[in-house]
Scaffold this motif. Structure first.
Motif, PDB file in Angstrom:
ATOM      1  N   HIS A 166       0.832  -1.199   0.000  1.00 38.64           N
ATOM      2  CA  HIS A 166       0.000   0.000   0.000  1.00 38.64           C
ATOM      3  C   HIS A 166       0.871   1.256   0.000  1.00 38.64           C
ATOM      4  O   HIS A 166       1.986   1.257   0.527  1.00 38.64           O
ATOM      5  N   HIS A 167       0.344   2.313  -0.582  1.00 39.39           N
ATOM      6  CA  HIS A 167       1.043   3.597  -0.563  1.00 39.39           C
ATOM      7  C   HIS A 167       1.339   4.016   0.874  1.00 39.39           C
ATOM      8  O   HIS A 167       0.475   3.951   1.750  1.00 39.39           O
ATOM      9  N   ARG A 168       2.562   4.421   1.098  1.00 39.53           N
ATOM     10  CA  ARG A 168       2.961   4.906   2.417  1.00 39.53           C
ATOM     11  C   ARG A 168       2.689   6.408   2.516  1.00 39.53           C
ATOM     12  O   ARG A 168       3.077   7.171   1.630  1.00 39.53           O
ATOM     13  N   ARG A 220       2.730  10.182   2.988  1.00 43.93           N
ATOM     14  CA  ARG A 220       3.719  11.261   2.982  1.00 43.93           C
ATOM     15  C   ARG A 220       2.983  12.584   3.171  1.00 43.93           C
ATOM     16  O   ARG A 220       1.857  12.730   2.690  1.00 43.93           O
ATOM     17  N   ASP A 279       0.065  14.288   0.852  1.00 45.29           N
ATOM     18  CA  ASP A 279      -0.752  13.332   0.107  1.00 45.29           C
ATOM     19  C   ASP A 279      -2.216  13.751   0.121  1.00 45.29           C
ATOM     20  O   ASP A 279      -2.744  14.183   1.155  1.00 45.29           O
ATOM     21  N   GLN A 306      -9.261   5.858   1.394  1.00 43.90           N
ATOM     22  CA  GLN A 306      -8.127   6.773   1.255  1.00 43.90           C
ATOM     23  C   GLN A 306      -8.203   7.901   2.274  1.00 43.90           C
ATOM     24  O   GLN A 306      -7.192   8.307   2.852  1.00 43.90           O
ATOM     25  N   TYR A 338       5.566   7.001   5.672  1.00 44.26           N
ATOM     26  CA  TYR A 338       6.913   6.862   5.128  1.00 44.26           C
ATOM     27  C   TYR A 338       7.941   7.380   6.133  1.00 44.26           C
ATOM     28  O   TYR A 338       7.769   8.424   6.752  1.00 44.26           O
ATOM     29  N   SER A 369       5.318  -1.324  -7.485  1.00 49.15           N
ATOM     30  CA  SER A 369       5.025   0.049  -7.093  1.00 49.15           C
ATOM     31  C   SER A 369       3.789   0.073  -6.201  1.00 49.15           C
ATOM     32  O   SER A 369       2.897  -0.780  -6.322  1.00 49.15           O
ATOM     33  N   GLU A 370       3.720   1.016  -5.294  1.00 50.10           N
ATOM     34  CA  GLU A 370       2.689   1.031  -4.261  1.00 50.10           C
ATOM     35  C   GLU A 370       1.313   1.349  -4.832  1.00 50.10           C
ATOM     36  O   GLU A 370       1.171   2.218  -5.691  1.00 50.10           O
ATOM     37  N   HIS A 371       0.294   0.626  -4.325  1.00 54.00           N
ATOM     38  CA  HIS A 371      -1.075   0.905  -4.750  1.00 54.00           C
ATOM     39  C   HIS A 371      -1.699   1.973  -3.848  1.00 54.00           C
ATOM     40  O   HIS A 371      -1.434   2.037  -2.663  1.00 54.00           O
ATOM     41  N   TRP A 372      -2.526   2.817  -4.447  1.00 52.44           N
ATOM     42  CA  TRP A 372      -3.086   3.979  -3.744  1.00 52.44           C
ATOM     43  C   TRP A 372      -4.416   3.687  -3.064  1.00 52.44           C
ATOM     44  O   TRP A 372      -4.879   4.472  -2.242  1.00 52.44           O
ATOM     45  N   THR A 375      -0.264   0.213 -10.769  1.00 51.90           N
ATOM     46  CA  THR A 375       1.053  -0.269 -10.341  1.00 51.90           C
ATOM     47  C   THR A 375       1.666  -1.083 -11.476  1.00 51.90           C
ATOM     48  O   THR A 375       1.041  -1.314 -12.508  1.00 51.90           O
TER      49      THR A 375
END
Length: 207
Positions: free
Chosen positions: A65-67, A69, A72, A83, A94, A115-118, A126
């Motif tokens: 998963h998206h970390r 930041r 965001d 989300q 992160y 790559s991270e999924h959102w 990804t």
């Protein structure tokens, strides 16, 4: 049931979201998932499947998963509720312990971190599909978190893309028994060719 059989030349293990925030004591989301995860020994089973797959030379892929930041989502016009919750909780932040792989699940050399999924699907926006195809993978075995969100979304998307999917039912967890039931007994059987136990998959991979 037809005996399980997997070829390491065309089968990969997909490990979804083994972050400290999810599966370690002290993680932000662990208190919500702890009861179900401990009841089915989810984390030890995840590790058992991963260890067996590595020993049997199956390729391993991580769908993370998206970390979070700073900044965001701030300029996004629309956010899905999941989300918005991640934004408010700063889930998998992160640069923090919670946003790191749990120690036992750190990728080994040669293993692929997509790559991270959102949102939820490990495939959406990804390179997971590309990496699987580049490595000749047509069948995937899925473990990780959370059953009714990221696992189910990844399994559904995989089926849409033509992959044969196996889910390890006691190597996933959820926020409640009701959510686990919906994911494993109602929804995912429409997309996964097999939903099996850790015992079953370990026996099949170790042949």
């Amino acid at each position: 049931m037809t005996p399980l059989s997997y070829d390491p030349d065309n089968t990969g293990l997909v490990v979804v979201d083994p972050y400290n925030d999810f599966i370690s004591e002290g993680g932000k989301i662990w208190p919500r998932i702890k009861d179900v995860a401990e009841a089915n020994n989810c984390v030890p089973h995840m590790l058992e499947v991963l260890t067996t797959a590595r020993a049997a030379k199956f390729r391993v892929f991580f769908a993370m998963h998206h970390r979070f930041r700073e900044g965001d989502y701030e300029n996004w016009k629309y956010l899905a509720p999941i989300q918005r919750a991640a934004w408010h909780r700063r889930s998998f932040e992160y640069g923090t312990w919670g946003g790191e792989f749990r120690a036992e699940f750190v990728p080994a050399p040669g293993e692929i971190v997509a790559s991270e999924h959102w949102c939820s699907s490990g495939f959406a926006n990804t390179d997971l599909d590309l990496e699987l195809k580049r490595h000749g993978i047509q069948r995937i075995i899925v473990i990780g978190l959370v059953a009714h969100t990221c696992i189910e979304a990844t399994v559904r998307f995989a089926a849409e893309l033509g992959y044969d999917v196996t889910v390890v039912r006691d190597a996933v967890a959820d926020y409640s028994d009701e959510m686990m039931h919906a994911a494993l007994e109602i929804n995912m059987p429409n997309y996964a060719s097999a939903i099996v136990t850790t015992h079953d998959i370990v026996a099949a991979l170790a042949v």
